[in-house]
Design an enzyme around this catalytic site. Sequence first.
Site, short mmCIF file in Angstrom:
data_model
loop_
_atom_site.label_atom_id
_atom_site.label_comp_id
_atom_site.label_asym_id
_atom_site.label_seq_id
_atom_site.Cartn_x
_atom_site.Cartn_y
_atom_site.Cartn_z
N PRO A 13 -1.15 -5.12 0.66
CA PRO A 13 -2.04 -4.32 1.51
C PRO A 13 -1.91 -3.17 1.39
CG PRO A 13 -0.70 -6.16 2.87
CD PRO A 13 0.10 -5.97 1.39
N ASN A 14 -3.18 -2.34 1.31
CA ASN A 14 -3.56 -1.04 1.54
C ASN A 14 -3.33 -0.16 0.03
OD1 ASN A 14 -4.10 -0.82 4.25
ND2 ASN A 14 -1.95 -1.25 4.49
N ARG A 21 -5.45 7.26 -0.28
CA ARG A 21 -4.48 7.25 0.93
C ARG A 21 -3.34 8.02 1.06
NH1 ARG A 21 -0.25 2.23 0.86
NH2 ARG A 21 0.28 2.23 2.94
N TYR A 26 1.60 9.06 -1.56
CA TYR A 26 1.63 7.93 -2.61
C TYR A 26 1.05 8.41 -3.79
CZ TYR A 26 2.52 4.68 1.46
OH TYR A 26 3.14 4.06 2.27
N ASN A 77 4.93 -4.63 -5.60
CA ASN A 77 4.99 -3.69 -4.44
C ASN A 77 4.26 -4.39 -3.52
OD1 ASN A 77 4.69 -1.87 -2.79
ND2 ASN A 77 3.90 -0.36 -4.03
N ALA A 80 3.40 -2.95 2.87
CA ALA A 80 4.05 -3.09 4.21
C ALA A 80 4.74 -4.31 4.22
CB ALA A 80 3.20 -2.71 5.32
N GLU A 101 11.22 -4.99 -7.89
CA GLU A 101 10.36 -4.48 -6.68
C GLU A 101 10.37 -3.11 -6.88
OE1 GLU A 101 12.94 -4.79 -3.29
OE2 GLU A 101 11.56 -3.85 -1.87
N HIS A 103 8.39 0.59 -5.36
CA HIS A 103 7.78 1.51 -4.11
C HIS A 103 7.60 2.80 -4.82
CE1 HIS A 103 8.44 -1.51 -1.37
NE2 HIS A 103 9.76 -1.72 -1.66
N ARG A 110 12.00 7.77 5.06
CA ARG A 110 10.64 7.48 5.50
C ARG A 110 11.24 6.80 7.02
NH1 ARG A 110 5.90 5.11 2.53
NH2 ARG A 110 5.03 5.93 4.35
C1 DHK Z 1 3.73 1.12 0.17
C2 DHK Z 1 3.38 0.65 1.48
O1 DHK Z 1 2.10 0.41 1.54
C3 DHK Z 1 4.25 0.93 2.51
O2 DHK Z 1 4.05 0.02 3.59
C4 DHK Z 1 5.73 0.76 2.10
C5 DHK Z 1 5.19 1.37 -0.18
C6 DHK Z 1 6.05 1.57 1.08
C7 DHK Z 1 5.50 2.41 -1.57
O3 DHK Z 1 6.20 3.39 -1.31
O4 DHK Z 1 5.00 2.11 -2.43
O5 DHK Z 1 6.40 0.89 3.18
#
Ligand code: DHK
Length: 147
Positions: A13-14, A21, A26, A77, A80, A101, A103, A110
Amino acid sequence: MSTPTRLLLVNGPNLNMLGTREPEVYGHDTLADVEALVERTAAEASYEVRTVQSNHEGVLIDAIHAARDDCAGIVINPGALTHTSVALRDALLAAELPVVEVHLSNVHRREPFRHHSYVSDIAEVVVVGAGIDGYEFGVRQLLRVLG
Ligand code: DHK
């Protein structure tokens, strides 16, 4: 059956919002940049990549189940869902494939709720805080695991 020469790249998600974002967290690269980087890196070892990004947990779970039949490993990845989803963890276990995995951010620097991952202890390798480069490293590590 011979081992498939395909990897599954899963973004949760996202992550479709990458580039716009919270760029201070990010970065400025987009999801298309991430997918192109992963595809390029995998191609060096003659692997192709199936990509999935979804904001819906069930879509990700279905893609992971399908990978069991025709992929050699998974780079994920989970966004959340990393911190919340037993269902995603169970899907990865059911796939019986090596998992890396990734991130973008250093989740350990964080909020405390980002410090726990339902995936890390079942992953071969965990990469955090390297931005988009973490995906490239993650693919290389998955290829190493696959031998
Ligand atoms: C990406 C997200 O969307 C967060 O919810 C995670 C992760 C971290 C990232 O750092 O890629 O907490």
